[in-house]
Enzyme design. Structure first.
Site, PDB file in Angstrom:
ATOM      1  N   PHE A   1      49.364 -31.156 -72.366  1.00  0.00           N
ATOM      2  CA  PHE A   1      48.872 -32.525 -72.384  1.00  0.00           C
ATOM      3  C   PHE A   1      49.824 -33.514 -71.738  1.00  0.00           C
ATOM      4  O   PHE A   1      49.393 -34.490 -71.119  1.00  0.00           O
ATOM      5  CB  PHE A   1      48.640 -32.908 -73.856  1.00  0.00           C
ATOM      6  CG  PHE A   1      48.422 -34.366 -74.132  1.00  0.00           C
ATOM      7  CD1 PHE A   1      49.381 -35.127 -74.789  1.00  0.00           C
ATOM      8  CD2 PHE A   1      47.245 -34.998 -73.755  1.00  0.00           C
ATOM      9  CE1 PHE A   1      49.169 -36.465 -75.059  1.00  0.00           C
ATOM     10  CE2 PHE A   1      47.028 -36.342 -74.029  1.00  0.00           C
ATOM     11  CZ  PHE A   1      47.996 -37.077 -74.675  1.00  0.00           C
TER      12      PHE A   1
ATOM     13  N   CYS B   1      59.076 -33.384 -72.128  1.00  0.00           N
ATOM     14  CA  CYS B   1      59.734 -32.128 -72.510  1.00  0.00           C
ATOM     15  C   CYS B   1      61.227 -32.335 -72.669  1.00  0.00           C
ATOM     16  O   CYS B   1      61.869 -31.668 -73.482  1.00  0.00           O
ATOM     17  CB  CYS B   1      59.488 -31.057 -71.444  1.00  0.00           C
ATOM     18  SG  CYS B   1      57.786 -30.545 -71.275  1.00  0.00           S
TER      19      CYS B   1
ATOM     20  N   GLU C   1      42.684 -29.831 -72.795  1.00  0.00           N
ATOM     21  CA  GLU C   1      41.372 -30.448 -72.988  1.00  0.00           C
ATOM     22  C   GLU C   1      41.489 -31.917 -73.381  1.00  0.00           C
ATOM     23  O   GLU C   1      40.483 -32.631 -73.413  1.00  0.00           O
ATOM     24  CB  GLU C   1      40.587 -29.680 -74.062  1.00  0.00           C
ATOM     25  CG  GLU C   1      41.192 -29.656 -75.450  1.00  0.00           C
ATOM     26  CD  GLU C   1      42.230 -28.561 -75.650  1.00  0.00           C
ATOM     27  OE1 GLU C   1      42.459 -28.190 -76.824  1.00  0.00           O
ATOM     28  OE2 GLU C   1      42.824 -28.083 -74.661  1.00  0.00           O
ATOM     29  N   ARG C   2      42.713 -32.389 -73.624  1.00  0.00           N
ATOM     30  CA  ARG C   2      42.905 -33.784 -74.010  1.00  0.00           C
ATOM     31  C   ARG C   2      42.910 -34.725 -72.815  1.00  0.00           C
ATOM     32  O   ARG C   2      42.600 -35.914 -72.947  1.00  0.00           O
ATOM     33  CB  ARG C   2      44.185 -33.933 -74.815  1.00  0.00           C
ATOM     34  CG  ARG C   2      44.136 -33.218 -76.166  1.00  0.00           C
ATOM     35  CD  ARG C   2      45.493 -33.127 -76.822  1.00  0.00           C
ATOM     36  NE  ARG C   2      46.026 -34.444 -77.186  1.00  0.00           N
ATOM     37  CZ  ARG C   2      47.217 -34.607 -77.751  1.00  0.00           C
ATOM     38  NH1 ARG C   2      47.993 -33.564 -77.983  1.00  0.00           N
ATOM     39  NH2 ARG C   2      47.631 -35.817 -78.062  1.00  0.00           N
TER      40      ARG C   2
ATOM     41  N   LYS D   1      43.625 -23.611 -66.671  1.00  0.00           N
ATOM     42  CA  LYS D   1      43.105 -24.086 -67.953  1.00  0.00           C
ATOM     43  C   LYS D   1      43.994 -25.242 -68.377  1.00  0.00           C
ATOM     44  O   LYS D   1      45.036 -25.061 -68.997  1.00  0.00           O
ATOM     45  CB  LYS D   1      43.133 -22.960 -68.995  1.00  0.00           C
ATOM     46  CG  LYS D   1      42.103 -23.126 -70.142  1.00  0.00           C
ATOM     47  CD  LYS D   1      42.207 -24.399 -70.933  1.00  0.00           C
ATOM     48  CE  LYS D   1      43.340 -24.386 -71.933  1.00  0.00           C
ATOM     49  NZ  LYS D   1      43.354 -25.654 -72.783  1.00  0.00           N
TER      50      LYS D   1
END
Length: 321
Positions: A149, A281, A176-177, A173
C-alpha cells in the site's frame, strides 16, 4: 465513483468473482470507488493470457524491448501530475510525496534501459583441456509481483521494469487499497508499445495471492510487505518450486552520537516519522540518543519542529505532511 476491475490482455476488464472492496480517500475518509477482488479462476485466466504473449516478447531483442521503457518514461512525464493526484488521493501522502514515489520508480526504469548490456553472458576460453564455457541469461517466462500500500508507483515499477526488460511477462497484484496508479501504469506501458498480455494487473486479496503462490506457470515472485506475510509467501512459494524474493519489515533504529549534526538528525527524524503519511519502509521506529546531554539537545530542536509542522489534506500544497 470509480469501479476498478483488472487489466488483462491489454484492456481493463470487470471482475467476475462477485467480490469487491471499497477504495478509500484517507484525507477525508470518503469512499473513492470500489475494486474487484479476483478469484483463482480470474488469476488463472490472466496467467494463460501472459503465457501466450510471453514467447513473442522474449524473442524480441533487448534493444527493442527497452525502447518501450524509453517511450514509457516519456508518457509518464506527460501524465506526472495526474498520476500524483491519483496516488495522493488513494494513499494519503501529499502531492509532493506522491511525485517522489513515482520518481523513485522511474529511476529503476531508467536503469533497465541498460538491459542490452546487463543481460550479456560470459565466455571462458580454455576453462579446461579442450573445454570452453559460456553462460546465457534468458527470461523465466511468467513472473509476478505482490506489492504494498505505501508506495503504489515505486514498488510496482521496481518489479515490472526489470522483469519485462529481460523478456518475461509480468502479473502484478497491487494493494487493493490503492489500485488506481498500478492500473494506469499498465495502460501507459501498452501505449508505449508493450504487447498486450506482457503486463497484466490482477486486483485482489489473499485468495488471489494464494493462487499466485500455487500457480505452476508462475516461475518467480517478488514481494514487499510485513515480515509475517513475507515469511508466508516465501515458504509457500518456494515449496511450490518458485524463485521468491521477499522484503519484510524494514523499520530502522537511529543511534544519535554526541557529536552528531543535530539539525541533520532532526531533519531525518521528521522525514522518517511523517513522510509518506508515516508509511515509509525506512521509518525510524526507535531513536536512541547516547547520553543525557545528546538527548536534551535533540529535544530542544525536535519539539519546535514537530509543533510547527502543518499536517493537511493530500491536495493542500501548503501542508508539510
Amino acid at each position: 465513483m470509480i469501479d476498478y476491475g483488472h487489466f488483462i490482455g491489454g484492456k481493463r476488464v470487470a471482475g467476475t468473482s462477485g467480490r469487491k472492496q471499497d477504495v478509500m480517500q484517507p484525507m477525508d475518509g470518503s469512499v473513492r470507488g470500489t475494486v474487484a477482488l479476483a478469484s483463482q479462476a480470474e488469476l488463472r485466466a490472466a496467467v494463460e493470457n501472459a503465457k501466450a504473449a510471453q514467447p513473442g516478447w522474449a524473442a524480441t531483442n533487448p534493444q527493442r524491448r527497452v525502447r518501450v521503457l524509453m517511450k514509457f518514461l516519456e508518457l509518464v512525464a506527460r501524465e506526472y501530475d495526474a498520476l500524483a493526484e491519483i496516488l495522493a488521493r488513494e494513499h494519503g501522502k501529499t502531492i509532493a510525496d506522491a511525485k517522489g514515489d513515482i520518481q523513485r520508480g522511474l529511476e529503476v526504469v531508467e536503469v533497465c534501459i541498460g538491459a542490452p548490456h546487463m543481460m550479456k553472458g560470459e565466455f571462458t576460453d580454455g576453462a579446461g583441456p579442450g573445454i570452453d564455457v559460456y553462460s546465457m541469461r534468458q527470461p523465466l517466462g511468467v513472473v509476478a509481483g505482490i506489492t504494498p500500500f505505501n508506495f503504489p508507483a515505486m514498488i510496482p515499477l521496481w518489479k515490472i521494469a526489470p522483469a519485462i526488460a529481460c523478456g518475461n511477462a509480468f502479473i502484478l497484484k497491487p494493494s487493493e487499497r490503492d489500485p488506481g496508479v498500478p492500473m494506469r501504469i499498465a495502460e501507459l506501458f501498452l501505449e508505449a508499445g508493450l504487447p498486450a498480455g506482457i503486463l497484466n494487473v490482477v486486483n485482489g486479496d489473499k485468495e488471489v495471492v494464494d493462487a499466485i503462490l500455487d500457480d505452476p506457470d508462475i516461475k518467480a515472485i517478488g514481494f514487499v510487505g510485513s515480515t509475517p506475510i513475507a515469511h508466508y509467501i516465501y515458504s509457500r512459494g518456494t515449496a511450490a518450486g518458485k524463485r521468491v524474493q521477499c522484503f519484510g519489515g524494514a523499520k530502522n533504529h537511529m543511534i544519535i552520537m554526541p557529536d552528531a549534526d543535530m539539525d541533520q538528525t532532526v531533519d531525518a527524524l521528521i522525514g522518517a516519522g511523517y513522510g509518506s503519511a508515516g508509511e515509509r519502509c525506512m521509518a525510524i521506529s526507535v531513536a536512541v540518543p547516547v547520553g543525557n546531554d545528546t538527548a536534551n539537545r535533540l529535544m530542544e530542536k525536535l519539539i519546535p519542529r514537530v509543533e510547527s509542522l502543518k499536517v493537511g489534506p493530500s491536495t493542500d500544497s501548503s501542508a508539510d505532511f
